[in-house]
Design a protein around this motif. Structure first.
Motif, PDB file in Angstrom:
ATOM      1  N   VAL A 197      40.655  86.116 154.139  1.00  0.00           N
ATOM      2  CA  VAL A 197      40.406  87.524 153.821  1.00  0.00           C
ATOM      3  C   VAL A 197      40.559  87.687 152.314  1.00  0.00           C
ATOM      4  O   VAL A 197      41.446  87.081 151.706  1.00  0.00           O
ATOM      5  N   ILE A 198      39.697  88.512 151.748  1.00  0.00           N
ATOM      6  CA  ILE A 198      39.793  88.838 150.324  1.00  0.00           C
ATOM      7  C   ILE A 198      40.114  90.327 150.215  1.00  0.00           C
ATOM      8  O   ILE A 198      39.444  91.156 150.829  1.00  0.00           O
ATOM      9  N   CYS A 199      41.173  90.652 149.467  1.00  0.00           N
ATOM     10  CA  CYS A 199      41.624  92.039 149.293  1.00  0.00           C
ATOM     11  C   CYS A 199      41.667  92.371 147.803  1.00  0.00           C
ATOM     12  O   CYS A 199      41.837  91.488 146.972  1.00  0.00           O
ATOM     13  N   ASP A 200      41.576  93.652 147.512  1.00  0.00           N
ATOM     14  CA  ASP A 200      41.749  94.129 146.151  1.00  0.00           C
ATOM     15  C   ASP A 200      43.128  94.757 146.027  1.00  0.00           C
ATOM     16  O   ASP A 200      43.498  95.610 146.831  1.00  0.00           O
ATOM     17  N   ILE A 201      43.906  94.310 145.050  1.00  0.00           N
ATOM     18  CA  ILE A 201      45.183  94.960 144.773  1.00  0.00           C
ATOM     19  C   ILE A 201      45.242  95.291 143.282  1.00  0.00           C
ATOM     20  O   ILE A 201      45.197  94.404 142.437  1.00  0.00           O
ATOM     21  N   ASN A 202      45.267  96.561 143.009  1.00  0.00           N
ATOM     22  CA  ASN A 202      45.307  97.058 141.626  1.00  0.00           C
ATOM     23  C   ASN A 202      44.214  96.457 140.747  1.00  0.00           C
ATOM     24  O   ASN A 202      44.452  96.108 139.598  1.00  0.00           O
ATOM     25  N   GLY A 203      43.019  96.281 141.308  1.00  0.00           N
ATOM     26  CA  GLY A 203      41.902  95.741 140.544  1.00  0.00           C
ATOM     27  C   GLY A 203      41.869  94.235 140.431  1.00  0.00           C
ATOM     28  O   GLY A 203      40.988  93.680 139.783  1.00  0.00           O
ATOM     29  N   SER A 204      42.810  93.545 141.066  1.00  0.00           N
ATOM     30  CA  SER A 204      42.823  92.079 141.090  1.00  0.00           C
ATOM     31  C   SER A 204      42.534  91.595 142.500  1.00  0.00           C
ATOM     32  O   SER A 204      42.834  92.280 143.476  1.00  0.00           O
ATOM     33  N   THR A 205      41.980  90.411 142.601  1.00  0.00           N
ATOM     34  CA  THR A 205      41.621  89.848 143.906  1.00  0.00           C
ATOM     35  C   THR A 205      42.779  89.058 144.490  1.00  0.00           C
ATOM     36  O   THR A 205      43.384  88.228 143.808  1.00  0.00           O
ATOM     37  N   LEU A 206      43.080  89.340 145.755  1.00  0.00           N
ATOM     38  CA  LEU A 206      44.064  88.579 146.525  1.00  0.00           C
ATOM     39  C   LEU A 206      43.311  87.813 147.592  1.00  0.00           C
ATOM     40  O   LEU A 206      42.494  88.387 148.322  1.00  0.00           O
TER      41      LEU A 206
ATOM     42  N   SER B 165      47.362  92.212 169.991  1.00  0.00           N
ATOM     43  CA  SER B 165      48.813  92.347 169.998  1.00  0.00           C
ATOM     44  C   SER B 165      49.262  93.558 169.180  1.00  0.00           C
ATOM     45  O   SER B 165      48.862  93.728 168.030  1.00  0.00           O
ATOM     46  N   LEU B 166      50.109  94.392 169.780  1.00  0.00           N
ATOM     47  CA  LEU B 166      50.625  95.573 169.079  1.00  0.00           C
ATOM     48  C   LEU B 166      51.462  95.192 167.864  1.00  0.00           C
ATOM     49  O   LEU B 166      51.506  95.920 166.879  1.00  0.00           O
ATOM     50  N   GLU B 167      52.126  94.052 167.929  1.00  0.00           N
ATOM     51  CA  GLU B 167      52.956  93.607 166.809  1.00  0.00           C
ATOM     52  C   GLU B 167      52.121  93.347 165.556  1.00  0.00           C
ATOM     53  O   GLU B 167      52.606  93.498 164.445  1.00  0.00           O
ATOM     54  N   LEU B 168      50.864  92.959 165.750  1.00  0.00           N
ATOM     55  CA  LEU B 168      50.008  92.663 164.606  1.00  0.00           C
ATOM     56  C   LEU B 168      49.242  93.893 164.107  1.00  0.00           C
ATOM     57  O   LEU B 168      48.552  93.820 163.092  1.00  0.00           O
ATOM     58  N   ALA B 169      49.382  95.013 164.830  1.00  0.00           N
ATOM     59  CA  ALA B 169      48.729  96.245 164.382  1.00  0.00           C
ATOM     60  C   ALA B 169      49.265  96.594 162.996  1.00  0.00           C
ATOM     61  O   ALA B 169      50.442  96.440 162.723  1.00  0.00           O
ATOM     62  N   SER B 170      48.405  97.021 162.141  1.00  0.00           N
ATOM     63  CA  SER B 170      48.676  97.386 160.748  1.00  0.00           C
ATOM     64  C   SER B 170      48.843  96.176 159.834  1.00  0.00           C
ATOM     65  O   SER B 170      49.069  96.333 158.640  1.00  0.00           O
ATOM     66  N   LEU B 171      48.722  94.965 160.365  1.00  0.00           N
ATOM     67  CA  LEU B 171      48.758  93.755 159.539  1.00  0.00           C
ATOM     68  C   LEU B 171      47.339  93.215 159.354  1.00  0.00           C
ATOM     69  O   LEU B 171      46.538  93.250 160.287  1.00  0.00           O
ATOM     70  N   THR B 172      47.051  92.709 158.171  1.00  0.00           N
ATOM     71  CA  THR B 172      45.833  91.935 157.951  1.00  0.00           C
ATOM     72  C   THR B 172      46.211  90.495 158.261  1.00  0.00           C
ATOM     73  O   THR B 172      47.134  89.941 157.657  1.00  0.00           O
ATOM     74  N   VAL B 173      45.514  89.889 159.225  1.00  0.00           N
ATOM     75  CA  VAL B 173      45.919  88.585 159.773  1.00  0.00           C
ATOM     76  C   VAL B 173      44.784  87.582 159.640  1.00  0.00           C
ATOM     77  O   VAL B 173      43.620  87.918 159.882  1.00  0.00           O
ATOM     78  N   VAL B 174      45.135  86.339 159.272  1.00  0.00           N
ATOM     79  CA  VAL B 174      44.164  85.245 159.289  1.00  0.00           C
ATOM     80  C   VAL B 174      44.560  84.244 160.366  1.00  0.00           C
ATOM     81  O   VAL B 174      45.689  84.229 160.842  1.00  0.00           O
TER      82      VAL B 174
END
Length: 169
Positions: A65-74, A42-51
């Motif tokens: 999904v595990i992401c790093d934001i400013n050295g902290s885990t999201l 879906s084009l609407e979900l492009a650029s989104l990290t989706v679960v």
């Protein structure tokens, strides 16, 4: 760093695009906590990290999904696998396992941000079917130095003051 968080759009497309376009120049990351009911292509979900949510049948999304934001885990998940409608305890244990500082989830459609044992749990609510309030909401997490601001917005971009909070990290 700013992170856009939405969830439980249940088939909406125009609203997802409007929210993305409104904030694309101010956020570094855009998340969808599941139940988009849209395909992986879906084009609407492009650029989104989706679960994957419990209503995303056949969707090719990860459960978390595990992401790093400013050295902290999201940590990002929908929440249905952790029974978030009845307790956040199971989700808290999973967040501890992955060392999360921030936990983003959906499923209950109840907008909320709270700190539990030093972790910030954010449910952006639903942009289609809110529960316990009439506003259809999403959120932006802004992390700067030792402060985390969670600002909730209605789909039209109006800030929801009574939900928005600031946390000391």
């Amino acid at each position: 760093m700013k992170v856009l968080i939405m969830s439980d759009s249940h088939g909406l497309t125009k609203e997802i695009e409007e929210i993305k376009n409104r904030h694309k120049d101010e956020v570094s990351l855009m998340l969808h906590c599941g139940d988009s009911e849209l395909s992986h292509e879906s084009l609407e979900l492009a650029s989104l990290t989706v679960v994957k949510g419990n209503c995303d049948f056949g969707a090719d999304f990860p459960n978390d999904v595990i992401c790093d934001i400013n050295g902290s885990t999201l940590y990002l998940t929908h929440g249905h696998l952790y029974q978030v409608k009845s307790t956040l305890l199971n989700l808290k244990y999973r967040a501890l396992e992955v060392g999360a500082r921030f936990v983003c989830y959906g499923h209950s459609h109840i907008a909320n941000a709270e700190m539990i044992d030093g972790m910030i749990f954010i449910n952006p609510g639903s942009i289609r079917l809110p529960v316990l309030r009439r506003q259809k909401t999403y959120a932006i997490l802004e992390v700067e130095n030792s402060i985390a601001n969670v600002t909730f917005f209605e789909v039209n971009g109006t800030i929801v003051e009574d939900l928005s909070q600031q946390f000391s990290l």
